[in-house]
Scaffold this motif. Structure first.
Motif, PDB file in Angstrom:
ATOM      1  N   GLY A 193       0.774  -1.233   0.000  1.00  0.00           N
ATOM      2  CA  GLY A 193       0.000   0.000   0.000  1.00  0.00           C
ATOM      3  C   GLY A 193       0.803   1.279   0.000  1.00  0.00           C
ATOM      4  N   SER A 194       2.133   1.202   0.172  1.00  0.00           N
ATOM      5  CA  SER A 194       2.936   2.417   0.171  1.00  0.00           C
ATOM      6  C   SER A 194       4.376   2.069  -0.158  1.00  0.00           C
ATOM      7  N   ALA A 195       5.184   3.084  -0.425  1.00  0.00           N
ATOM      8  CA  ALA A 195       6.588   2.860  -0.759  1.00  0.00           C
ATOM      9  C   ALA A 195       7.343   4.166  -0.556  1.00  0.00           C
ATOM     10  N   ALA A 196       8.667   4.070  -0.534  1.00  0.00           N
ATOM     11  CA  ALA A 196       9.481   5.265  -0.306  1.00  0.00           C
ATOM     12  C   ALA A 196      10.752   5.186  -1.139  1.00  0.00           C
ATOM     13  N   SER A 197      11.255   6.359  -1.499  1.00  0.00           N
ATOM     14  CA  SER A 197      12.488   6.486  -2.268  1.00  0.00           C
ATOM     15  C   SER A 197      13.407   7.474  -1.574  1.00  0.00           C
ATOM     16  N   THR A 198      14.683   7.122  -1.470  1.00  0.00           N
ATOM     17  CA  THR A 198      15.714   8.052  -0.994  1.00  0.00           C
ATOM     18  C   THR A 198      16.869   8.002  -1.979  1.00  0.00           C
ATOM     19  N   THR A 199      17.245   9.154  -2.514  1.00  0.00           N
ATOM     20  CA  THR A 199      18.275   9.230  -3.548  1.00  0.00           C
ATOM     21  C   THR A 199      19.395  10.157  -3.112  1.00  0.00           C
ATOM     22  N   ASP A 200      20.628   9.656  -3.227  1.00  0.00           N
ATOM     23  CA  ASP A 200      21.830  10.466  -3.013  1.00  0.00           C
ATOM     24  C   ASP A 200      22.389  10.868  -4.369  1.00  0.00           C
ATOM     25  N   ILE A 201      22.668  12.152  -4.567  1.00  0.00           N
ATOM     26  CA  ILE A 201      23.137  12.680  -5.847  1.00  0.00           C
ATOM     27  C   ILE A 201      24.430  13.452  -5.619  1.00  0.00           C
ATOM     28  N   HIS A 202      25.422  13.166  -6.436  1.00  0.00           N
ATOM     29  CA  HIS A 202      26.670  13.941  -6.415  1.00  0.00           C
ATOM     30  C   HIS A 202      27.015  14.316  -7.851  1.00  0.00           C
ATOM     31  N   VAL A 203      27.248  15.602  -8.091  1.00  0.00           N
ATOM     32  CA  VAL A 203      27.568  16.091  -9.434  1.00  0.00           C
ATOM     33  C   VAL A 203      28.940  16.751  -9.411  1.00  0.00           C
ATOM     34  N   GLN A 204      29.747  16.471 -10.424  1.00  0.00           N
ATOM     35  CA  GLN A 204      31.073  17.066 -10.515  1.00  0.00           C
ATOM     36  C   GLN A 204      30.963  18.589 -10.637  1.00  0.00           C
ATOM     37  N   PRO A 205      31.716  19.349  -9.826  1.00  0.00           N
ATOM     38  CA  PRO A 205      31.600  20.817  -9.862  1.00  0.00           C
ATOM     39  C   PRO A 205      31.885  21.427 -11.226  1.00  0.00           C
ATOM     40  N   PHE A 206      32.852  20.901 -11.985  1.00  0.00           N
ATOM     41  CA  PHE A 206      33.173  21.516 -13.274  1.00  0.00           C
ATOM     42  C   PHE A 206      32.007  21.420 -14.238  1.00  0.00           C
ATOM     43  N   PHE A 207      31.198  20.355 -14.115  1.00  0.00           N
ATOM     44  CA  PHE A 207      30.067  20.209 -15.022  1.00  0.00           C
ATOM     45  C   PHE A 207      28.966  21.199 -14.666  1.00  0.00           C
ATOM     46  N   ILE A 208      28.800  21.475 -13.385  1.00  0.00           N
ATOM     47  CA  ILE A 208      27.855  22.519 -12.969  1.00  0.00           C
ATOM     48  C   ILE A 208      28.228  23.846 -13.606  1.00  0.00           C
ATOM     49  N   ASP A 209      29.529  24.171 -13.611  1.00  0.00           N
ATOM     50  CA  ASP A 209      29.986  25.437 -14.191  1.00  0.00           C
ATOM     51  C   ASP A 209      29.623  25.530 -15.665  1.00  0.00           C
ATOM     52  N   VAL A 210      29.779  24.433 -16.389  1.00  0.00           N
ATOM     53  CA  VAL A 210      29.432  24.423 -17.813  1.00  0.00           C
ATOM     54  C   VAL A 210      27.942  24.643 -18.001  1.00  0.00           C
TER      55      VAL A 210
END
Length: 221
Positions: free
Chosen positions: A19-36
């Motif tokens: 009857g129910s469910a849950a999601s937990t997600t860890d995300i890490h992004v390279q800083p140089f790609f954020i800059d682009v």
């Protein structure tokens, strides 16, 4: 549930219960790609938010505003590192609702779960996660790279982003750890890790090219 961009590592833990469910997600992004992305993206954030801050916040808002999703929490845990969690009643229906129409990527029943993302249904994923459809981001993604080899892609991303991009991409993985409410009786495309659990994991480059569908299916009793 989410696969956001190149040069990142995503680990999602999905727990299904009756009857129910849950999601937990860890995300890490390279800083140089954020800059682009900050240089080129049309979805420019406001204030002190980075583009990734804005993308995670927007996705959390989509989930929370849906009928199927609730108890949504998004936390920035470090520079370009995030935790996103939410509960939901039915994962396939949540994807339908977020995309605005029935989708074929996720299928769920009382005793089964399947996932298949291919170049044929990729536009459905873009509707579920609109950030992927930004024309300045989508050039790095599967729709624009049909027929590319891995080396072709690495050459392209080196030119577009820089020399550090290929190595960062080679170490980027998407991992989904799933616990189901029963004993697994059949599984394809994923690694069973316990009587009621499995892991679906793949290099990010496989998603960026989608030369082959990414897929799994599991049944339980």
């Amino acid at each position: 549930m989410i696969t956001l961009m190149a040069s990142c590592t995503v680990t999602e833990n999905l727990t299904f219960d009756t009857g129910s469910a849950a999601s937990t997600t860890d995300i890490h992004v390279q800083p140089f790609f954020i800059d682009v992305l900050e240089d080129y993206s049309e979805f420019m954030p406001s204030g002190d938010e980075s583009i990734m801050d804005s993308a995670v916040t927007a996705f959390a808002g989509q989930v929370e505003n849906s009928e199927q999703g609730y108890d949504t929490i998004s936390i920035k845990t470090g520079e370009n590192e995030y935790v996103l969690s939410f509960s939901f009643s039915d994962l396939a229906r949540l994807a339908d609702e977020m995309g605005g129409q029935a989708q074929t990527i996720i299928r769920q029943s009382e005793k089964s779960l399947s996932f298949e993302c291919s170049i044929d249904n990729y536009t459905q994923l873009e509707r579920i996660v609109p950030f992927l459809a930004d024309p300045n981001i989508s050039v790095f993604l599967a729709q624009y790279n049909i027929g590319y080899s891995e080396q072709d892609y690495m050459d392209m991303i080196t030119f577009a982003i820089g020399e550090e991009a290929p190595e960062a991409l080679r170490t980027s993985m998407i991992t989904v750890n799933v616990t189901v409410p029963g004993t697994i009786t059949s599984i394809t495309g994923a690694d069973q890790t316990g009587p009621d659990s499995f892991t679906f994991s793949f290099p990010l480059i496989d998603f960026l090219l989608l030369a082959q569908p990414l897929a799994f299916s599991v049944q339980w009793v």
